[in-house]
Design a protein around this motif. Sequence first.
Motif, mmCIF file in Angstrom:
data_model
loop_
_atom_site.group_PDB
_atom_site.id
_atom_site.type_symbol
_atom_site.label_atom_id
_atom_site.label_comp_id
_atom_site.label_asym_id
_atom_site.label_seq_id
_atom_site.Cartn_x
_atom_site.Cartn_y
_atom_site.Cartn_z
ATOM 1 N N GLU A 256 16.220 -16.336 2.988
ATOM 2 C CA GLU A 256 17.658 -16.590 3.134
ATOM 3 C C GLU A 256 18.315 -16.758 1.777
ATOM 4 O O GLU A 256 19.447 -16.382 1.562
ATOM 5 N N ILE A 257 17.568 -17.409 0.865
ATOM 6 C CA ILE A 257 18.156 -17.723 -0.439
ATOM 7 C C ILE A 257 17.104 -17.680 -1.547
ATOM 8 O O ILE A 257 15.948 -18.063 -1.329
ATOM 9 N N PHE A 258 17.513 -17.159 -2.697
ATOM 10 C CA PHE A 258 16.731 -17.295 -3.928
ATOM 11 C C PHE A 258 17.376 -18.404 -4.738
ATOM 12 O O PHE A 258 18.567 -18.334 -5.061
ATOM 13 N N LEU A 259 16.585 -19.432 -5.043
ATOM 14 C CA LEU A 259 17.089 -20.504 -5.893
ATOM 15 C C LEU A 259 16.511 -20.312 -7.283
ATOM 16 O O LEU A 259 15.308 -20.074 -7.424
ATOM 17 N N ILE A 260 17.343 -20.440 -8.288
ATOM 18 C CA ILE A 260 16.849 -20.279 -9.655
ATOM 19 C C ILE A 260 16.954 -21.610 -10.385
ATOM 20 O O ILE A 260 18.012 -22.234 -10.427
ATOM 21 N N GLY A 261 15.821 -22.060 -10.904
ATOM 22 C CA GLY A 261 15.769 -23.329 -11.625
ATOM 23 C C GLY A 261 15.070 -23.164 -12.963
ATOM 24 O O GLY A 261 14.794 -22.051 -13.402
ATOM 25 N N GLY A 262 14.767 -24.283 -13.601
ATOM 26 C CA GLY A 262 14.093 -24.254 -14.901
ATOM 27 C C GLY A 262 15.098 -24.184 -16.040
ATOM 28 O O GLY A 262 16.310 -24.052 -15.823
ATOM 29 N N GLY A 263 14.581 -24.260 -17.263
ATOM 30 C CA GLY A 263 15.443 -24.331 -18.455
ATOM 31 C C GLY A 263 16.481 -23.224 -18.541
ATOM 32 O O GLY A 263 17.644 -23.469 -18.882
ATOM 33 N N VAL A 264 16.093 -21.995 -18.211
ATOM 34 C CA VAL A 264 17.018 -20.855 -18.328
ATOM 35 C C VAL A 264 18.225 -21.043 -17.396
ATOM 36 O O VAL A 264 19.353 -20.668 -17.727
ATOM 37 N N SER A 265 17.998 -21.687 -16.242
ATOM 38 C CA SER A 265 19.082 -21.833 -15.261
ATOM 39 C C SER A 265 20.174 -22.785 -15.745
ATOM 40 O O SER A 265 21.262 -22.833 -15.169
ATOM 41 N N LYS A 266 19.879 -23.544 -16.814
ATOM 42 C CA LYS A 266 20.913 -24.431 -17.370
ATOM 43 C C LYS A 266 22.095 -23.624 -17.905
ATOM 44 O O LYS A 266 23.181 -24.168 -18.093
ATOM 45 N N ALA A 267 21.896 -22.345 -18.163
ATOM 46 C CA ALA A 267 23.021 -21.493 -18.579
ATOM 47 C C ALA A 267 24.046 -21.372 -17.450
ATOM 48 O O ALA A 267 25.190 -20.991 -17.686
ATOM 49 N N GLY A 268 23.640 -21.687 -16.227
ATOM 50 C CA GLY A 268 24.603 -21.758 -15.123
ATOM 51 C C GLY A 268 24.761 -20.470 -14.333
ATOM 52 O O GLY A 268 23.834 -19.651 -14.266
ATOM 53 N N THR A 269 25.944 -20.292 -13.762
ATOM 54 C CA THR A 269 26.155 -19.202 -12.812
ATOM 55 C C THR A 269 26.106 -17.815 -13.460
ATOM 56 O O THR A 269 25.987 -16.818 -12.754
#
Length: 312
Positions: A256-269
């Motif tokens: 249903e959804i891909f969630l992106i986390g971790g340090g790289v995801s701090k760059a945001g949307t």
Amino acid sequence: MKKYAIGADIGGTTVKLGLFTTDGALLEKWEIRTNTENGGEKILPDIAASCRAILADRKIILNEVEGIGFGVPGPVGADGIIDVCVNLGWENVDLKEEVNKLLGLKAAVGNDANVAAVGECWKGGGKDADNLVMITLGTGVGCGIILDGRMVTGAHGYGGEAGHIQINPEEEETCNCGKNGCLEQYCSANGIVRVTKQKLESVSTDTMLRDYSDLTCENIFYAAKKGDAFALRQVDEFARTLALGLSYISCVIDPEIFLIGGGVSKAGTIVTDTVEKHYQNFVFGAQKNTRFGLAQLGNDAGIYGAAKLVIE
Ligand SMILES: [Zn+2]
């Protein structure tokens, strides 16, 4: 169901711990050092002692605790036995048995990336989803898969090793896993920097990235957000590669959804938007309805997920 549960996220340097109510309120979190000496023999006794101390402080007796769940940095077999965990020095550890001896509590264990996905699925960015894939973009690429509300570990504990999907077998550099051209080599923070540095050397394009003596992934996203054309192209290339990998996963399990986390995801949307744009070109039919979101629990995803493992 008893009133409380504990989650422990065991890393190579620290163990993060959380005391929860079984309906999911985080009452307290704390950390202790991971003592990896002598094959990590002190890790579980140290955790047990610190849990006893915190519970005593709050006048909670062990009998009120449903159990303690663990996330560990390595593969975990379906039986909960950890054959080898290099970062902790563990070999052939029967965690459930040990914890039962130390605390008399029910225990559960999973690989840390899978457990983080359980946490996000319970109280984070995937709260309403039963089918979810969480991708953690840090030093490497981690992945946790939840199908019909359950963590997927596979026959050998390698379920969700999406970081080692071989995206480019022609790659000359070798991945940490020994193969060539894994997703991780392009889409982890290190991978994004590696690819960008190679590009900087091979072209003479003017870009603010040349001003950094020790280029980081943060610098690349910062420059992209400032409109630096070269950095934008690098972000786009990273996102295209990741989207290609995720489209393979989508063909197999259709989340249903891909969630992106971790340090790289701090760059945001900018991360989710760019990946989703390319993903749309790699999939067909109702796969296009898969949503993209940012992970919301940050470093706490592991303790949430670990606690959830014993609350079923
Ligand atoms: Zn690999």
